[in-house]
Design a protein around this motif. Structure first.
Motif, PDB file in Angstrom:
ATOM      1  N   PHE A  76       0.825  -1.198   0.000  1.00 61.01           N
ATOM      2  CA  PHE A  76       0.000   0.000   0.000  1.00 61.01           C
ATOM      3  C   PHE A  76       0.866   1.257   0.000  1.00 61.01           C
ATOM      4  N   GLN A  77       1.889   1.234   0.829  1.00 60.72           N
ATOM      5  CA  GLN A  77       2.773   2.396   0.862  1.00 60.72           C
ATOM      6  C   GLN A  77       3.439   2.606  -0.487  1.00 60.72           C
ATOM      7  N   THR A  78       3.877   1.505  -1.072  1.00 61.82           N
ATOM      8  CA  THR A  78       4.529   1.607  -2.368  1.00 61.82           C
ATOM      9  C   THR A  78       3.568   2.144  -3.408  1.00 61.82           C
ATOM     10  N   TRP A  79       2.338   1.649  -3.368  1.00 63.67           N
ATOM     11  CA  TRP A  79       1.335   2.091  -4.339  1.00 63.67           C
ATOM     12  C   TRP A  79       1.043   3.584  -4.179  1.00 63.67           C
ATOM     13  N   CYS A  80       0.873   3.990  -2.914  1.00 61.08           N
ATOM     14  CA  CYS A  80       0.600   5.407  -2.663  1.00 61.08           C
ATOM     15  C   CYS A  80       1.723   6.282  -3.201  1.00 61.08           C
ATOM     16  N   ALA A  81       2.944   5.869  -2.893  1.00 62.03           N
ATOM     17  CA  ALA A  81       4.076   6.743  -3.161  1.00 62.03           C
ATOM     18  C   ALA A  81       4.529   6.697  -4.614  1.00 62.03           C
ATOM     19  N   THR A  82       4.175   5.632  -5.330  1.00 62.91           N
ATOM     20  CA  THR A  82       4.679   5.543  -6.698  1.00 62.91           C
ATOM     21  C   THR A  82       3.578   5.642  -7.749  1.00 62.91           C
ATOM     22  N   VAL A  83       2.381   5.184  -7.417  1.00 61.41           N
ATOM     23  CA  VAL A  83       1.333   5.125  -8.438  1.00 61.41           C
ATOM     24  C   VAL A  83       0.234   6.138  -8.143  1.00 61.41           C
ATOM     25  N   SER A  84      -0.311   6.052  -6.943  1.00 59.76           N
ATOM     26  CA  SER A  84      -1.515   6.821  -6.661  1.00 59.76           C
ATOM     27  C   SER A  84      -1.248   8.308  -6.588  1.00 59.76           C
ATOM     28  N   TYR A  85      -0.264   8.681  -5.834  1.00 57.42           N
ATOM     29  CA  TYR A  85      -0.013  10.120  -5.652  1.00 57.42           C
ATOM     30  C   TYR A  85       1.475  10.336  -5.426  1.00 57.42           C
ATOM     31  N   PRO A  86       2.301  10.157  -6.429  1.00 64.61           N
ATOM     32  CA  PRO A  86       3.731  10.344  -6.208  1.00 64.61           C
ATOM     33  C   PRO A  86       4.053  11.825  -6.033  1.00 64.61           C
ATOM     34  N   TRP A  87       4.907  12.113  -5.110  1.00 66.20           N
ATOM     35  CA  TRP A  87       5.359  13.488  -4.984  1.00 66.20           C
ATOM     36  C   TRP A  87       6.843  13.498  -4.698  1.00 66.20           C
ATOM     37  N   ASN A  88       7.450  14.607  -5.026  1.00 69.51           N
ATOM     38  CA  ASN A  88       8.892  14.734  -4.864  1.00 69.51           C
ATOM     39  C   ASN A  88       9.185  15.216  -3.452  1.00 69.51           C
ATOM     40  N   ALA A 103      12.063  15.934  -1.060  1.00 64.42           N
ATOM     41  CA  ALA A 103      13.484  16.162  -0.817  1.00 64.42           C
ATOM     42  C   ALA A 103      14.372  15.418  -1.808  1.00 64.42           C
ATOM     43  N   GLY A 104      13.880  15.232  -3.032  1.00 66.29           N
ATOM     44  CA  GLY A 104      14.688  14.594  -4.063  1.00 66.29           C
ATOM     45  C   GLY A 104      14.845  13.101  -3.888  1.00 66.29           C
ATOM     46  N   LYS A 105      14.131  12.537  -2.934  1.00 66.07           N
ATOM     47  CA  LYS A 105      14.260  11.091  -2.710  1.00 66.07           C
ATOM     48  C   LYS A 105      13.411  10.361  -3.750  1.00 66.07           C
ATOM     49  N   PRO A 106      13.801   9.102  -4.046  1.00 63.32           N
ATOM     50  CA  PRO A 106      13.006   8.360  -5.034  1.00 63.32           C
ATOM     51  C   PRO A 106      11.602   8.083  -4.507  1.00 63.32           C
ATOM     52  N   ASN A 107      10.658   7.936  -5.402  1.00 62.09           N
ATOM     53  CA  ASN A 107       9.294   7.627  -4.960  1.00 62.09           C
ATOM     54  C   ASN A 107       9.261   6.325  -4.171  1.00 62.09           C
ATOM     55  N   PHE A 108      10.019   5.344  -4.698  1.00 63.31           N
ATOM     56  CA  PHE A 108      10.038   4.045  -4.014  1.00 63.31           C
ATOM     57  C   PHE A 108      11.156   4.068  -2.974  1.00 63.31           C
ATOM     58  N   SER A 109      10.891   4.750  -1.861  1.00 65.57           N
ATOM     59  CA  SER A 109      11.896   4.833  -0.789  1.00 65.57           C
ATOM     60  C   SER A 109      11.656   3.690   0.184  1.00 65.57           C
ATOM     61  N   TRP A 110      11.984   2.466  -0.257  1.00 67.69           N
ATOM     62  CA  TRP A 110      11.537   1.304   0.507  1.00 67.69           C
ATOM     63  C   TRP A 110      12.031   1.246   1.950  1.00 67.69           C
ATOM     64  N   PRO A 111      13.254   1.717   2.260  1.00 69.38           N
ATOM     65  CA  PRO A 111      13.636   1.593   3.674  1.00 69.38           C
ATOM     66  C   PRO A 111      12.695   2.359   4.596  1.00 69.38           C
ATOM     67  N   ALA A 112      12.136   3.446   4.072  1.00 71.41           N
ATOM     68  CA  ALA A 112      11.227   4.238   4.904  1.00 71.41           C
ATOM     69  C   ALA A 112       9.896   3.531   5.101  1.00 71.41           C
ATOM     70  N   PHE A 113       9.630   2.524   4.285  1.00 73.41           N
ATOM     71  CA  PHE A 113       8.345   1.835   4.410  1.00 73.41           C
ATOM     72  C   PHE A 113       8.395   0.701   5.432  1.00 73.41           C
ATOM     73  N   ILE A 114       9.607   0.370   5.885  1.00 70.60           N
ATOM     74  CA  ILE A 114       9.761  -0.793   6.768  1.00 70.60           C
ATOM     75  C   ILE A 114       9.018  -0.638   8.104  1.00 70.60           C
ATOM     76  N   PRO A 115       9.176   0.497   8.790  1.00 70.00           N
ATOM     77  CA  PRO A 115       8.546   0.571  10.114  1.00 70.00           C
ATOM     78  C   PRO A 115       7.044   0.293  10.076  1.00 70.00           C
ATOM     79  N   ILE A 116       6.369   0.888   9.110  1.00 70.43           N
ATOM     80  CA  ILE A 116       4.920   0.690   9.077  1.00 70.43           C
ATOM     81  C   ILE A 116       4.583  -0.729   8.655  1.00 70.43           C
TER      82      ILE A 116
END
Lengths: 971, 652
Positions: free
Chosen positions: B548-560, B562-575
């Motif tokens: 879900f996080q990946t979908w939100c961040a890459t497909v549904s509503y990607p936003w830039n 701080a220049g980080k990639p949309n698929f910032s997978w390490p940030a998705f780990i905690p949730i």
């Protein structure tokens, strides 16, 4: 429910009716037919409905009672040249004292919202000072006077005109009638006064200017045998020496001076030291001019006249004695001046005695500067006298009638309040019902400059028109209309008066075209300014050289009086933007303080905010002490313009009134004693810490080392591919050499971006809202520091730390590299602010924006969201201007690339900057100005080690020190 | 760990029985309300008004009523949040980690600590909500299909926080409630008033202490402990990432997660002891909360306190080792800057004073231990003040440095939460068994098993073996549920089950007031499927979360960002982690409900005479009439032969 019923209880409309007062009965009889007064007894439901319907219709009619007198026509088809929602721009002129600055006012749907400098006007060149920016707020100040007042009750203009005409017609001798005005620089008004003085022989005109350069004027009168307005040309000055003259603030032409000065210092890669001007400043108390000096020397006021004479002597001026033959600083300065003959300039401040101004004229003559870097333009004006002669006449019983225009002597000349009482009939015309208005019999509200027609002569003699942007918000009359009334031309409008005057000057045939061009350009092409006076034969020095007595009493301090950076001479006391604008040196808001040097404060055991009693010959005032590094020992600087009693709801009671102890003669040395009271007073500063703590936030480089190879910049690394794709990428460059710390950018930003004020208490709690702040650092010893000014807007970091931490994506990056803030999405966690290393984010801790006062709403920029409580905000690089320009470029059929050309977009801070220290542009366009600046060797990013990749970068300050003056020689 | 290593007894005196511990614990809640108690509640209630008043004021005027400013954007709210959530760690730590470590001394304090956890987390949860500038828009923090199409920004530690704290609160509540169910049954069965019986009975969901219920209950309980252990560590780790995820010097530190977790347990135990020591005195529970508990809690505080001290030392060391001028400045500023007293206060309270816990006499003396705990409570607040405020007030730009001071409203809210917390604890003490009764029974069972089982059981039965027949004989057979035998000891029940099983009966149910592994064996119960259900749940939750996080961040509503990639997978780990735990727990709880047919507020076996003692100290065996081998007389004879106290024919 029975159809027929009688109300069992009597109904009453008001307490008056219940009691049955005769007033009610009278009113009721006058208002209604007797039948209507009866309660509707026996009314059926149907009849009730009829009555209700009828009363509804009557109500509607009643509300139409103020139908327009003329037929009005709605514009179904928009007028030509007007697109709704697109701002229009009008050139006009704003005046303050002898300053006239050409401006272009942005009008949004008929509302003036923003003031920009007029590039065609010589005093502006597209920039303005802080006061001009704040005029849009002054215009819609809800505290402005809104009605004619007679003896504390509301009256009418007609009543006033009847009474004044009656008074004039019954006056035995016109000699008892006096006009009191501030300095008048309007040709049409001068003409009116001239005609008035001629028509009513005996009427006298007094000019009062609390912050004026009376001593200089006196000296110049003696030398030139007439009144002159000195002006400088800093663009051709290589060496500038200022004796306590704040060239860049508050004097006529200061905006232009700053521009010319900065232009002489804009060194770029490969520049030689010779290409840069050099500024020497000797002053008792730090000013923004002093902070830009290559060599600033702290001087007591008592020392300055002697130094000036010594410089004169060293430069061979006849009659001068060198008191300081062995003073290395003066010797070096004199030598530097000498070796730049006719490219040097010496200026003296208003606080110096006439004697010193006399020497300065002679020094400049000796340097060959006259008519090269300094000009003396003759002023033609009807004969006038000053306030002290008015006082003397009143005391002698010679004055019965006084009409005061736009002056407030009751406040700024404390002894005048008693004098005014002795005048039989006095009237006041002004923007506010101020101290003087309250002491007068009549008060007439005045129109604001943005509401009236007029004209003005700038510092260099250029004439420019004043045109209204809006019909008077609160009614009001312009001084011209009041004068016209006196002249027996009561039906002439502002426009008739001004245009009529110029029609006479230009000639009826050429007038229309000339007038249109003048209004369009904001500058009158004709008549050409009178040329400056030559100095073929200077009169010989007559009086023996005088010097100030040096204070014998150790506890006596020399007082220095300064106009305030916020309220000027007190007239802007109720202007919230200016009150909240931090002083460039102290960074204090909403107050003035007694400035003391660290050593002097130490001597009296004083800390910031300790209340001291200042005693000047028995007159005592109390003021909070404030320690100012760079202040001369044994001096105290007292900013004027505070301590107003009737300034308005914001300005009344703010600060202390230093006029109370100011000597009547502005050049006189004021000696005061101070005493600690033991009380403290809370002060609000926007910058609590003034040291850089060894961090290279503000960088300085001497011109000699400027071209030396230096360490390579930190290469910013990233694991991620660059994802910014838009064809144009925005960036900003701030030139610290040019920045003089004048605050114009801060207030321009406030006006452009609807930034609210928060008030003194909130500032004290660290909650100021400025989107661009000017950091002020003291470097070196506290006694004699270098003073740095560094504007800090949002850095628009490419790797913005604020964005990562926002839980709702309320701040994120745009394609063109802006760090956007989405107010509607913000929930106010404030994490972004915590994580912003530059601390440029601002938070609405309360509902700061005033949503109650309607008049304030007209000022707001409709293109910028007004923020509510609980959201974060910050600099956007004026995104509304960027988007407007992009839309313009996109719909422009002649434009091939659809990208915005370099220089089309100016941020508000850039546009207002007197020294053009701020440059905005596309950092991907190799030919843009901003890229040219960012590729300079002295370009650096703030905190670049954090790898935030800021889009805002700085050019280090380049200084041009005199190599023969070692640093130690500064004292 | 051998029993011998703990010389001190867990329950004193040795003569306690199932019945006596039950009476004592249930008795606390059922004591009559006296004037002193009412006065105390009244006092706390008025104190908690501080909370409500200050919240109302805050909502009316805005967050500006607090002392927060720029640069100190986070003030008391975050300090108090971290402080409370830290306190809220002890309960789960005691319940879960000590359970897994088979530290059975925990049984007397875990219930209490768990309740405290819930209340502390509730208090903690208030602060992040209240500190928002626009409280009314708090729901932007949650993923919901907004008309704007926007989702939360998954890289922000604050979003992780939302998930971590809400998962923690939810799972802790499940865990607490699941542990409470058997005791609620005890309360139900011993309630004197109709209403308390009804309420306790409703929340007991129909718990009967049946062996299958026990088996599932115990499986779930251990699995919950297994889930809660990484959860408790993750929560404070994520809270620490609120700081460590920032770039502020003094925050940006990798030591933060373990250091925060240790600090949380440190603070949590201090608060548990703070509340428990007076309760132990007031409610005369020295028998159940013994000096050994105090001793052990003191030891844990000593150890975690040393962790915290190590954290301080590491922070200082790495500040200088890094050579970063901002880090060095922040460190020096903590020590000698304007807030020096906060730093040295933290050192005194968290590092120095706890050293006293090396001395056993101080650990086991309730008074001295209480004093040390107060130092820790204050010291840990100082520590959070130091981290949050002292780091912010002087960061990168000296021009923006400022000071911070909490306002009256800050203090009112903070003190108000303390009052409310104590009030909730007090109400908990009145309403629910503050010690896990069934686990105390287990302690007794283990303490006596193999020696003299009967000691753990009740006093000799007052009535002799009897068959309760008269009216039952008149019943028609279809109205009969079955025959139920009552036993005095668990051993009797276990052997009875074996005999009945070997006699070929299938539809038998065994009831005990505590979980008995021997009974599970005797009943030949198959292994519970709960672990599989929870595994599936966890996998679904984790994959859904990450996806879900990946979908939100890459497909549904990607936003830039701080220049980080949309698929910032390490940030998705905690949730992803939090959702794994949450869904596993939800599946487990649901499975427990479904399999146990909760809620089942009526069951025929409760018609058995004396059956209310099934949740106290008696053991029952029921043979249902539906069993193929059921024969009224034969079955009764069989049961009679197993030396029960009584055999009853129970109507439906």
């Amino acid at each position: 429910m029975p159809h027929e019923s009688k109300p069992s209880r009597p109904f009453w409309r008001s307490l008056d009716e219940l009691v049955g007062t005769p007033q009610f009965k009278d009113w009721a009889t006058a208002e209604f037919t007797p039948e209507a007064l009866e309660a509707p007894a026996g009314t059926s439901r149907r009849e009730m409905m009829k009555l209700a319907a009828a009363s509804f219709v009557l109500m509607t009619l009643a509300s139409c009672s103020r139908a327009p007198e003329q037929e009005i026509v709605p514009h179904v088809h928009a007028p030509k040249g007007r697109t709704p929602q697109k701002p229009q721009f009008f050139a006009t002129t704003l005046t303050r004292g002898r300053e006239a600055i050409g401006v272009i006012v942005t009008s949004q749907e008929g509302r003036p919202t923003k003031i920009e400098g007029n590039p065609k006007h010589p005093a502006s060149l597209g920039a303005t000072d802080t006061f001009a920016q704040a005029e849009v707020l002054a215009l819609c100040d809800p505290d402005r006077s809104q009605s004619v007042i007679r003896d504390k009750s509301i009256s009418t203009w007609d009543a006033f005109s009847n009474e004044i005409m009656h008074r004039l017609s019954t006056a035995g001798s016109f000699a008892s009638v006096r006009l009191l005005t501030g300095p008048v620089i309007s040709p049409s008004m001068l003409d009116q006064i001239d005609r008035l003085l001629k028509q009513f022989q005996g009427v006298q005109w007094h000019v009062h200017e609390p912050a004026g350069e009376t001593e200089a004027a006196a000296a110049h009168r003696t030398i030139f045998k007439q009144e002159v307005q000195p002006s400088y040309d800093l663009s051709s000055a290589k060496v500038i020496l200022s004796f306590d003259c704040d060239l860049f603030f508050g004097i006529p032409g200061s905006v232009r001076y700053a521009r010319d000065f900065a232009n002489g210092r804009r060194v770029r890669s490969g520049a030689k030291a010779e290409s840069m001007n050099r500024l020497y400043v000797a002053e008792p108390s730090p000013t923004i001019t002093g902070s830009k000096a290559d060599h600033r020397r702290i001087a007591k006021p008592s020392e300055l006249p002697q130094w000036i004479e010594s410089i004169a002597a060293k430069l061979g001026v006849a009659g001068a004695t060198d008191h300081d033959t062995s003073d290395a600083w003066l010797n070096a300065v004199a030598k530097d001046l000498q070796s730049n003959l006719s490219h040097s300039l010496v200026a003296a401040g208003a606080g110096l005695p006439a004697e010193s101004h006399d020497w300065v004229v002679r020094i400049n003559a000796a340097l060959g500067s006259t008519n090269r870097t300094i000009f003396y333009r003759p002023i033609s004006s009807p004969a006038h006298r000053d306030l002290s002669s008015l006082t003397a006449d009143v005391e002698a019983g010679k004055v019965q009638t006084l009409i005061a225009f736009e002056v407030n002597p009751v406040y700024d000349s404390p002894e005048f309040a008693a004098v005014l009482k002795k005048i039989e009939w006095k009237a006041h015309v002004g923007l506010y019902r101020d101290e003087t208005a309250a002491a007068c019999d009549w008060h007439v509200p005045m129109t604001h400059a943005l509401e009236s027609w007029g004209d003005a002569i700038a510092y260099d003699g250029t004439a420019s028109p004043i045109q209204p942007l809006i019909a008077p918000l609160y009614g009001g009359k312009s001084p011209r209309e009041v004068l016209a009334l006196l002249l027996g031309e009561p039906l002439k409008s502002d426009y008739d008066l001004v245009a009529g005057y110029w029609r006479g000057k230009i000639g009826a045939g050429a007038f229309d075209a000339w007038w249109q061009a003048s209004l369009r350009d904001g500058v009158m092409a004709k008549p050409a300014p009178e040329s400056s006076l030559g100095l073929a034969a200077l009169p010989a020095k007559s009086a023996p050289p005088t010097t100030h007595p040096v204070a014998a009493n150790l506890s006596a301090l020399q007082a220095v009086f300064r106009i305030s950076s916020s309220t000027y001479d007190g007239r802007y006391a109720n202007n919230a933007w200016l009150q909240e604008l931090p002083d460039p040196i102290t960074k204090l808001t909403w107050d003035n303080t007694a400035w003391l040097s660290p050593a002097t404060a130490d001597r009296f055991g004083l800390a910031n905010g300790d209340v001291i009693q200042i005693d000047s010959g028995g007159v005592k005032i109390e003021a909070p002490a404030y320690i100012v590094p760079g202040q001369a020992d044994s001096t105290v600087t007292l900013p004027l313009g505070y301590g107003r009693k009737l300034a308005g709801s914001l300005g009344s009671g703010v600060g202390f009134n230093a006029y109370l102890i100011r000597p009547r003669l502005s050049g006189a040395l004021a000696l005061v004693t101070i005493e600690k009271t033991g009380r403290t007073y809370p002060l609000s500063t926007t910058q609590e810490h003034s040291k850089m703590e060894g961090r290279d936030l503000f960088r300085t480089v001497a011109i000699a080392e400027f071209n030396e190879p230096r360490e390579k910049k930190v290469v910013s690394l990233s694991l991620y591919p660059d994802r910014l794709k838009a064809p144009q990428q925005w960036g900003l460059s701030i030139d610290l050499t040019a920045c003089i710390g004048c605050n114009a950018c801060a207030i321009a930003c406030q006006a452009e971006n609807n930034i609210p004020i928060v008030g003194k208490e909130e500032i004290a709690r660290g909650r100021e809202m400025s989107w661009i702040r000017i950091d002020r650092y003291f470097e070196g010893e506290a006694e004699d520091p270098e003073i740095h000014h560094q504007p800090v807007p949002c850095m628009q970091c490419e790797n913005a730390p604020c964005e990562t931490v926002c839980p709702v994506g309320a701040t994120q990056h745009s394609e063109d590299g802006l760090n956007d803030m989405v107010y509607n999405r913000c929930i106010g966690t404030r994490y972004c602010s915590n994580n912003c290393p530059y601390k440029v984010r601002r938070f609405n801790f309360f509902q700061y924006t005033d949503i109650e006062h309607e008049s304030l709403q007209i000022q707001r920029n409709p293109q910028v969201t007004v923020r509510s409580r609980g959201v974060m905000e910050k600099c956007t690089y004026c995104v509304q201007r960027i988007r407007n320009a992009q839309i313009e470029a996109e719909i422009d059929p002649t434009h091939p690339s659809q990208s915005v050309a370099d220089g089309v977009i100016q941020t508000a801070c850039q546009q207002v900057c007197p020294t053009q220290a701020i440059v905005f542009g596309d950092i991907w366009d190799p030919k843009s100005r901003v890229v040219g600046l960012k590729s300079q060797p002295h370009d650096y990013a703030l905190l670049e080690e954090l790898n935030t990749r800021p889009r805002t970068t700085y050019l280090a300050e380049v200084k041009n020190p005199n190599t023969s003056l070692a640093k130690g020689a500064r004292s | 760990m051998s029993e011998a290593s703990f010389s001190a007894p867990l329950i004193e005196p040795l003569g306690q029985t199932y019945g006596s511990v039950t009476d004592q614990i249930v008795g606390v809640a059922q004591r009559p309300i006296n004037r002193r108690w009412l006065m105390l509640v009244g006092f706390l209630l008025s104190g908690s008004m501080l909370l409500f008043t200050s919240v109302a004021w805050l909502i009316w005027w805005g967050v500006g009523v607090w002392g927060v400013n720029i640069p100190v954007g986070w003030g008391f709210a975050i300090v108090n949040f971290v402080w409370w959530i830290g306190i809220g760690h002890a309960g789960t730590f005691i319940s879960a980690i000590l359970l897994l470590a088979k530290q059975n001394w925990r049984n007397s304090i875990n219930r209490f600590a768990e309740a405290m956890t819930l209340f502390a987390v509730a208090m903690a949860g208030l602060f992040p909500l209240l500190h928002l500038g626009r409280i009314q828009r708090f729901y932007y923090l949650f993923p919901y299909p907004a008309t704007t199409g926007a989702w939360p920004q998954w890289r922000s530690p604050l979003v992780w926080d939302v998930f971590a704290v809400s998962t923690y609160a939810t799972v802790s509540m499940f865990y607490w409630y699941v542990g409470l169910i058997p005791d609620l049954a005890t309360v139900r069965d011993s309630a004197k008033h109709h209403w308390s019986k009804l309420i306790a009975g409703t929340f007991a969901l129909g718990w009967r202490g049946e062996s299958r219920q026990w088996q599932r209950h115990q499986t779930l309980y251990v699995l919950f402990a297994g889930l809660a252990t990484p959860l408790v560590i993750s929560v404070h780790s994520i809270v620490s990432l609120d700081f460590a995820g920032g770039i502020v010097a003094g925050w940006h530190s990798t030591i933060f997660p373990p250091y925060f977790v240790a600090g949380a347990i440190f603070a949590g135990f201090a608060m548990v002891a703070t509340i428990l020591i007076p309760v132990r005195v007031i409610y005369k529970m020295k028998d159940i909360i013994t000096t050994r508990h105090l001793d052990n809690m003191g030891k844990i505080m000593l150890v975690t306190g040393m962790f915290v001290t190590y954290g301080y030392v590491t922070e200082v060391f790495f500040a200088f080792f890094s050579g970063d001028k901002n880090e060095i400045y922040v460190t020096v500023n903590r020590m000698v800057g304007p807030y020096w007293y906060i730093f040295w206060g933290a050192i005194l309270c968290n590092c120095t004073v706890p050293q006293l816990l090396w001395i056993r006499a101080i650990r086991i003396n309730p008074f001295t231990l209480f004093i040390v705990c107060q130092f820790i409570n204050v010291g840990m607040w100082f520590e959070r003040y130091m981290i949050v405020i002292v780091s912010l007030h002087r960061d990168f730009m000296p021009s923006s440095w400022g000071m911070y001071a909490g306002t009256m409203w800050d203090w009112m809210l903070y003190i108000g939460t303390i009052f409310t917390f104590v009030l909730l604890v007090l109400l908990f003490i009145r309403l629910l068994p503050i010690v896990s009764i069934f686990e105390i029974r287990e302690l007794l069972h283990h303490a006596h098993h193999g020696h003299d089982d009967a000691k753990a059981h009740t006093e000799p039965p007052k009535e002799n073996i009897a068959t309760n027949v008269p009216e039952v004989l008149l019943m028609r057979s279809e109205d009969i549920y079955g025959l139920v035998a009552e036993f005095e000891t668990s051993d009797q029940l276990e052997s009875a089950v074996r005999k009945v099983k070997s006699a070929g009966y299938q539809s038998i149910n065994a009831y005990a007031p505590l979980p008995l592994s021997g009974l599970t064996e005797a009943m030949e119960l198959p292994r519970s499927k709960l672990p599989h259900v929870m595994l599936v749940g966890g996998i679904i939750g984790g994959l859904t979360g990450f996806g879900f996080q990946t979908w939100c961040a890459t497909v549904s509503y990607p936003w830039n960002i701080a220049g980080k990639p949309n698929f910032s997978w390490p940030a998705f780990i905690p949730i992803t982690f939090e959702l794994t735990i949450l869904t596993a727990a939800l599946f487990g709880l649901t499975a427990l409900f479904v399999r146990n047919r909760f809620p089942q507020l009526y069951h025929p076996v409760s018609n058995t005479p004396n059956f209310e003692r099934a949740s106290r100290d008696r053991f029952f065996l029921a043979i249902e009439r539906v069993d193929a081998k059921y024969e009224r007389e034969q079955t009764r004879d069989l049961l009679q032969s197993l030396s029960p106290i009584a055999v009853s024919e129970v109507p439906k």
